[in-house]
Design an enzyme around this catalytic site. Structure first.
Site, PDB file in Angstrom:
ATOM      1  N   GLU A 209       0.834  -1.208   0.000  1.00  0.00           N
ATOM      2  CA  GLU A 209       0.000   0.000   0.000  1.00  0.00           C
ATOM      3  C   GLU A 209       0.866   1.254   0.000  1.00  0.00           C
ATOM      4  OE1 GLU A 209      -2.222  -1.325   3.371  1.00  0.00           O
ATOM      5  OE2 GLU A 209      -0.787  -0.444   4.753  1.00  0.00           O
TER       6      GLU A 209
ATOM      7  N   TYR B  90       8.046  17.856   9.414  1.00  0.00           N
ATOM      8  CA  TYR B  90       8.971  16.714   9.425  1.00  0.00           C
ATOM      9  C   TYR B  90      10.403  17.117   9.152  1.00  0.00           C
ATOM     10  CZ  TYR B  90       4.603  14.117   8.693  1.00  0.00           C
ATOM     11  OH  TYR B  90       3.352  13.598   8.792  1.00  0.00           O
TER      12      TYR B  90
ATOM     13  N   CYS C 150       1.626  34.410   9.508  1.00  0.00           N
ATOM     14  CA  CYS C 150       2.181  34.980  10.726  1.00  0.00           C
ATOM     15  C   CYS C 150       2.544  33.884  11.703  1.00  0.00           C
ATOM     16  CB  CYS C 150       1.207  35.981  11.320  1.00  0.00           C
ATOM     17  SG  CYS C 150       0.950  37.320  10.156  1.00  0.00           S
ATOM     18  N   GLU C 151       3.695  33.288  11.445  1.00  0.00           N
ATOM     19  CA  GLU C 151       4.139  32.087  12.139  1.00  0.00           C
ATOM     20  C   GLU C 151       5.481  31.767  11.503  1.00  0.00           C
ATOM     21  OE1 GLU C 151       3.388  29.514  14.879  1.00  0.00           O
ATOM     22  OE2 GLU C 151       1.448  30.044  14.058  1.00  0.00           O
TER      23      GLU C 151
ATOM     24  N   TYR D  68       1.482  13.857   0.528  1.00  0.00           N
ATOM     25  CA  TYR D  68       1.383  14.537   1.825  1.00  0.00           C
ATOM     26  C   TYR D  68       1.635  16.031   1.719  1.00  0.00           C
ATOM     27  CZ  TYR D  68       1.679   9.664   2.955  1.00  0.00           C
ATOM     28  OH  TYR D  68       1.453   8.324   2.980  1.00  0.00           O
TER      29      TYR D  68
HETATM   30  C1  LIG Z   1       0.370   6.197   5.346  1.00  0.00           C
HETATM   31  C2  LIG Z   1       0.228   4.766   5.167  1.00  0.00           C
HETATM   32  C3  LIG Z   1       0.753   4.128   4.024  1.00  0.00           C
HETATM   33  C4  LIG Z   1       1.549   4.844   2.960  1.00  0.00           C
HETATM   34  O1  LIG Z   1       2.837   5.168   3.381  1.00  0.00           O
HETATM   35  P1  LIG Z   1       3.887   5.810   2.355  1.00  0.00           P
HETATM   36  O2  LIG Z   1       5.079   6.101   3.148  1.00  0.00           O
HETATM   37  O3  LIG Z   1       3.277   7.032   1.776  1.00  0.00           O
HETATM   38  O4  LIG Z   1       4.118   4.826   1.269  1.00  0.00           O
HETATM   39  C5  LIG Z   1       0.529   2.779   3.901  1.00  0.00           C
HETATM   40  N1  LIG Z   1      -0.169   2.086   4.826  1.00  0.00           N
HETATM   41  C6  LIG Z   1      -0.682   2.654   5.919  1.00  0.00           C
HETATM   42  C7  LIG Z   1      -1.443   1.851   6.880  1.00  0.00           C
HETATM   43  C8  LIG Z   1      -0.501   4.011   6.133  1.00  0.00           C
HETATM   44  O5  LIG Z   1      -1.005   4.576   7.235  1.00  0.00           O
END
Ligand SMILES: *Cc1c(COP(=O)(O)O)cnc(C)c1O
Length: 403
Positions: free
Chosen positions: A259, A302, A328-329, A356
């Site tokens: 994923e 990050y 303003c930060e 992101y």
């Molecule tokens: C955020 C997330 C991802 C994706 O992570 P990447 O670093 O963008 O590849 C996959 N699985 C879960 C459960 C996530 O929370």
């Protein structure tokens, strides 16, 4: 990406602007498929939270990917785009049983990451198969904010609780159809990933009705020259062999799932912003752009490095700049960065803005969220309009406070 062309997009659509290159997304997707071509059943579920624009989701639908979702709203976006429930996995953390029930009703695959919900869900819906998110306690990368497999991480059920999991499964009669893990965001070392995988396989052996194993993501992409990128080809080769052997031992062909978010969309994105002001102080030169962490928060949240180039003056003499925003930060995008000489009105381009970035935008300082454009088959198309005052006012209610 051609500088002149990118800059011309800000003339058409204004700034700040997000631009995504569909070809790049397709190429990354194809790389993963190729790397794992020896796995009989492979499924790539794009992590929606990286970039949830409907047109981006539509592109993944066209590629016949699945999606990974973390909220019922992401599930709803996926369904709207046309994903079948069976091609959606719901991998939330810390959401209510009620939300999980609502998602389960749509037929989407549920992934459970704590014992309390597992037990309650199992008691009510023993007939709905669920996936278990386990925490193998393997550290991926050194940055604590984005490594989720370590011992005190809130994600997943600890493998040390396996006996408890099995008791819940036996007592409720529920069906476990998948084992999932997602160790963190930066896989630099393939052997660490493979070590975590062994733990997953060991856990998987304990469940006899599995259909899939989901190894999450953590695929790293380079943000600057010299950065390590996860060697997906090597990982594919090593892991495919190991997975196929596991299936033999298990006695059935399972689906291997991943994923990825960042790997698929990060490098396809560009964030373009105009320089409002160049301000010389005694110690540095600030380039102030028409944006802030309301539009692009990764550098501040990050400490992420995003390469910046000056589209308007690519051949200019390089100088050192602090690139900052207009809110303003403290909103420093980059300090002491060498960039081709910046003049007021120039357009700066931030790389790796596909993941992101827009999905973490806000209306802080009552600013509008930027527009988004997709480059697809040679043409640029607007995929999200810039917000207007109506968007800021939309849900607000001004009460009558009397005279
Ligand atoms: C955020 C997330 C991802 C994706 O992570 P990447 O670093 O963008 O590849 C996959 N699985 C879960 C459960 C996530 O929370």
């Amino acid at each position: 990406m051609d500088s002149v062309y990118l800059q011309s997009l800000t003339e058409t659509y204004g700034s700040p602007l997000y631009v995504y290159d569909a070809d790049r997304i397709c190429a990354q997707y194809a790389r993963i498929l190729k790397a794992f071509e020896n796995v009989e059943q492979l499924r790539i579920n794009y992590a929606v939270k990286a970039n949830s624009n409907l047109s981006i989701l539509g592109l993944f639908h066209k590629l016949q990917a699945g999606i990974d979702t973390v909220s019922i709203q992401e599930v709803q976006l996926g369904l709207k785009v046309g994903f079948a429930p069976k091609d959606i996995i719901f991998t939330p953390n810390g959401v209510s049983l009620n939300e999980i029930e609502q998602v389960a009703e749509t037929g989407v695959q549920i992934n459970i990451d704590n014992l309390s919900i597992l037990e309650q869900f199992g008691q009510r819906y023993p007939h709905i198969p669920v996936c278990l998110r386990i925490n193998p306690h393997i550290m991926a990368g050194g940055n604590h904010k984005i490594s989720v497999g370590h011992i005190d991480s809130k994600f997943g059920i600890s493998i040390h609780q396996l006996p408890h999991i099995k008791r819940v499964v036996e007592n409720t009669g529920m069906i476990i159809n998948g084992i999932h893990t997602h160790t963190g965001s930066d896989i630099l070392d393939i052997d660490v990933f493979l070590a975590a995988t062994e733990i997953v396989f060991n856990t998987a052996k304990e469940f006899k009705q599995l259909e899939f194993i989901d190894l999450g993501s953590g695929f790293k992409v380079p943000y600057k020259t010299g950065d390590i990128e996860t060697n997906i080809e090597e990982l594919g080769q090593k892991l495919s062999t190991r997975f196929n052997r596991f299936c033999k031992e298990y006695g059935r062909t399972l689906t291997l799932m991943f994923e990825p978010g960042k790997f698929l969309v990060s490098e396809a994105g560009y964030f373009l912003a105009a320089v409002n002001v160049v301000k010389q102080t005694t110690s540095t030169v600030f380039a102030g752009i028409d944006s802030g962490f309301n539009h692009f928060i990764r550098p501040m949240m990050y400490n992420a490095y995003h390469h910046i180039h000056n589209l308007s003056n690519p051949g200019g003499k390089e100088r050192y700049y602090s690139v900052v925003g207009y809110i303003c930060e403290t909103d420093t995008f980059a300090s002491n960065r060498r960039i081709a000489e910046i003049r007021e009105g120039d357009i700066l381009c931030f790389n790796n803005a596909g993941a992101y970035c827009f999905s973490m935008t806000s209306n802080y300082n009552a600013r509008y969220r930027p527009a988004e454009v997709l480059l697809y088959q040679g043409t640029a198309q607007l995929i999200r309009k810039r917000e207007t005052l109506d968007d800021l006012l939309h849900n607000q209610i001004q009460v009558d406070l009397g005279a």
